[in-house]
Write a protein that holds these residues in place. Structure first.
Motif, mmCIF file in Angstrom:
data_model
loop_
_atom_site.group_PDB
_atom_site.id
_atom_site.type_symbol
_atom_site.label_atom_id
_atom_site.label_comp_id
_atom_site.label_asym_id
_atom_site.label_seq_id
_atom_site.Cartn_x
_atom_site.Cartn_y
_atom_site.Cartn_z
ATOM 1 N N ASP A 50 -7.702 -3.083 6.280
ATOM 2 C CA ASP A 50 -6.963 -4.313 5.978
ATOM 3 C C ASP A 50 -6.521 -4.324 4.526
ATOM 4 O O ASP A 50 -6.276 -5.362 3.945
ATOM 5 C CB ASP A 50 -7.796 -5.557 6.323
ATOM 6 N N GLU A 51 -6.432 -3.093 3.940
ATOM 7 C CA GLU A 51 -6.019 -3.022 2.539
ATOM 8 C C GLU A 51 -4.571 -3.502 2.396
ATOM 9 O O GLU A 51 -3.762 -3.319 3.311
ATOM 10 C CB GLU A 51 -6.198 -1.603 1.987
ATOM 11 N N PRO A 52 -4.250 -4.118 1.251
ATOM 12 C CA PRO A 52 -2.871 -4.560 1.046
ATOM 13 C C PRO A 52 -1.941 -3.350 0.889
ATOM 14 O O PRO A 52 -2.410 -2.237 0.710
ATOM 15 C CB PRO A 52 -2.949 -5.373 -0.248
ATOM 16 N N GLY A 53 -0.647 -3.576 0.959
ATOM 17 C CA GLY A 53 0.298 -2.458 0.861
ATOM 18 C C GLY A 53 0.704 -2.009 2.240
ATOM 19 O O GLY A 53 0.379 -2.652 3.238
ATOM 20 N N ASP A 54 1.422 -0.890 2.295
ATOM 21 C CA ASP A 54 1.960 -0.495 3.601
ATOM 22 C C ASP A 54 1.479 0.893 4.031
ATOM 23 O O ASP A 54 2.181 1.589 4.740
ATOM 24 C CB ASP A 54 3.488 -0.561 3.599
ATOM 25 N N ARG A 55 0.258 1.276 3.600
ATOM 26 C CA ARG A 55 -0.256 2.563 4.087
ATOM 27 C C ARG A 55 -0.711 2.425 5.545
ATOM 28 O O ARG A 55 -1.178 1.376 5.954
ATOM 29 C CB ARG A 55 -1.426 3.056 3.222
ATOM 30 N N GLY A 56 -0.566 3.527 6.294
ATOM 31 C CA GLY A 56 -1.026 3.545 7.681
ATOM 32 C C GLY A 56 0.118 3.745 8.657
ATOM 33 O O GLY A 56 1.244 4.059 8.253
ATOM 34 N N ILE A 57 -0.193 3.573 9.936
ATOM 35 C CA ILE A 57 0.844 3.723 10.967
ATOM 36 C C ILE A 57 1.719 2.484 10.931
ATOM 37 O O ILE A 57 1.251 1.369 11.160
ATOM 38 C CB ILE A 57 0.205 3.910 12.360
ATOM 39 N N LEU A 58 3.007 2.675 10.606
ATOM 40 C CA LEU A 58 3.920 1.532 10.512
ATOM 41 C C LEU A 58 4.410 1.143 11.905
ATOM 42 O O LEU A 58 4.429 -0.024 12.261
ATOM 43 C CB LEU A 58 5.106 1.880 9.606
ATOM 44 N N SER A 59 4.843 2.139 12.669
ATOM 45 C CA SER A 59 5.223 1.850 14.056
ATOM 46 C C SER A 59 5.288 3.135 14.864
ATOM 47 O O SER A 59 5.429 4.221 14.306
ATOM 48 C CB SER A 59 6.571 1.114 14.142
#
Ligand code: ACO
Length: 326
Positions: free
Chosen positions: A177-186
Motif C-alpha cells: 500500500d506504498e504511495p506512488g505508482d510502483r506495481g502492476i498498473l493494469s
C-alpha cells in the motif's frame, strides 16, 4: 481468520529462472532434419534452445525458478499464500503442477492451481494473482511459467520442432500500500476460441488415438500476432493514460524475432529497450516472459521504477498485456 490486507497494488519483488543444462544448436537439429541454421535464424532469430533431461518436469523446473525468485525477494516458502503455475505441459492431468511445486518447496499452507493459456499463460497467471492480492485474499504469491514443449513436439516436423525450447521463470508478487505508482498498473486479457485450430495440441487424456503433438498454422498465427499484440499494448497504455514514449522496456513473449520487432517498431522503441532471449532460449511458451524479465532484472538493464510492458499471444488464441512499474 486471517486479517484481510487491502493492497493498493501488487509489487514484483522477486525474479527467478531455470533453463535445463542441455543446449541444442540449430546445426545439431540440421543433422537429423531437413533444415539449416540459416533458415531457422533468418525466419525466427533462434540460434539454440535448452531441452529437458529425463528427470526435469514442469514442476521440478518451476520449483527451481521459484526458489531463485524467493531468494531474490528475501522471502521463504513459508511467506507464500498462493502458487499460480502457467503451463500447457503439466506433469499430470492432475494434481495441478502448482501443488507439485508447493510440495517441492515444502509448503503446507496456502493453495495452488494451474492456468492454461498456452504462450500467454504467464500474463494470465500474473493477472489472476494480482486480482487475488488486490481483493485482500492473499498477500504474497508465486507466479510461475514452466514448460516442457520438447515432450509435445513431433521431432520429425521441421515446421514446428525448431521453434520451441524448455524452461521456467517465476516472480514473487507482494501486496503493497506504498504511495506512488510502483506495481502492476493494469493487465488486459483476451481469447478467441474460433481460432483454436490455428495452434493446438492434437489429443489429450481420453484421446489415445491422437498423436499428442503440437500442430500449428505458422503463417496464420504470424498474421494474427503483430496486430493483436499491438492492440493489447495500446489498450494497456490507454488504460493508464500513458504513451509509447513512457515505456522504458518491452518484455515480449519470445516466439519469433520478427513478431517482436514488429511490435517494437509500432511502439517506436529502439532495439536496446526490448528484452530479447528468443535467440538463445527459442520459444518457451508460458516461461518466456518471466525468463526474459529475470535476465534483464539480474543483469541490471531493468531498474526499480522503470515502466515495463509485457505482452504475449498463444494457442487459443489467447493474448494479453501487463503494464508494470518495477
Ligand atoms: N527448415 C527449412 N525449411 C522449412 C522449415 C525448416 N525448419 N520449416 C518450414 N520450411 C519450409 C516450408 O516447408 C516452406 O517450403 P515450401 O515453400 O517449399 O512449401 C518454406 O519453408 C516456407 O514456409 P513458411 O511456413 O511459409 O515460412 P514462414 O516464413 O511463414 O516462417 C514460421 C515459418 C517461422 C513458423 C513463421 O510463420 C512464424 O514464425 N509464425 C509464427 C508462429 C509462431 O511463432 N508460433 C509459435 C507459437 S505462437 C506464439 O508463440 C506467438
Amino acid at each position: 481468520m486471517k486479517e484481510r490486507f487491502m493492497a493498493k497494488r501488487s509489487l514484483l519483488v522477486g525474479f527467478g529462472g531455470f533453463l535445463p543444462d542441455r543446449v541444442v544448436s540449430n546445426a545439431e537439429l540440421a543433422e537429423r532434419l531437413e533444415t539449416s541454421d540459416e533458415w531457422i535464424k533468418t525466419r525466427t532469430g533462434i540460434t539454440r534452445r535448452h531441452l529437458v533431461g529425463p528427470n526435469d518436469t514442469a514442476a521440478s523446473m518451476g520449483a527451481e525458478a521459484a526458489r531463485r525468485a524467493l531468494d531474490y525477494a528475501g522471502l521463504t516458502a513459508d511467506d507464500i499464500d498462493a502458487v499460480f503455475v502457467a503451463t500447457a505441459t503439466p506433469d499430470q492431468a492432475f494434481p495441478a503442477t502448482a501443488v507439485r511445486v508447493q510440495a517441492a518447496l515444502g509448503m503446507k499452507q496456502g493453495f495452488g492451481f494451474d492456468i492454461t493459456a498456452a504462450c500467454s499463460g504467464f500474463i494470465f497467471a500474473l493477472s489472476t494473482a494480482d486480482a487475488f492480492i488486490r481483493s485482500g485474499q492473499i498477500r504474497n504469491a508465486l507466479v510461475i511459467g514452466s514448460e516442457v514443449y520438447s515432450r509435445i513436439m513431433d521431432w520429425e516436423d521441421r515446421t514446428t520442432c525448431v521453434l520451441f525450447g524448455d524452461g521456467a521463470g517465476a516472480v514473487v508478487l507482494s501486496a503493497s500500500d506504498e504511495p506512488g505508482d510502483r506495481g502492476i498498473l493494469s493487465t488486459h486479457l483476451h481469447s478467441d476460441g474460433t481460432a483454436g485450430d490455428l495452434l493446438y495440441v492434437d489429443g489429450a487424456v481420453g484421446q489415445p488415438d491422437k498423436s499428442g503433438h503440437l500442430k500449428m498454422s505458422g503463417r496464420d498465427v504470424f498474421r494474427h500476432a503483430v496486430g493483436k499484440l499491438s492492440s493489447s499494448v495500446d489498450e494497456a497504455l490507454e488504460a493508464e493514460g500513458l504513451s509509447y514514449a513512457d515505456v522504458d522496456w518491452l518484455v515480449p513473449h519470445q516466439a519469433n524475432i520478427r513478431i517482436i520487432e514488429g511490435v517494437a517498431k509500432k511502439l517506436n522503441l529502439p532495439a536496446e529497450r526490448v528484452v530479447v532471449t528468443v535467440d538463445r532460449h527459442a520459444n518457451t511458451s508460458a516461461a518466456s516472459v518471466p525468463l526474459a524479465l529475470d535476465e534483464a532484472v539480474r543483469d541490471g538493464r531493468i531498474q526499480k521504477g522503470d515502466l515495463v510492458l509485457m505482452e504475449a499471444l498463444g494457442g487459443g488464441l489467447t493474448w494479453g498485456s501487463a503494464l508494470v512499474r518495477l
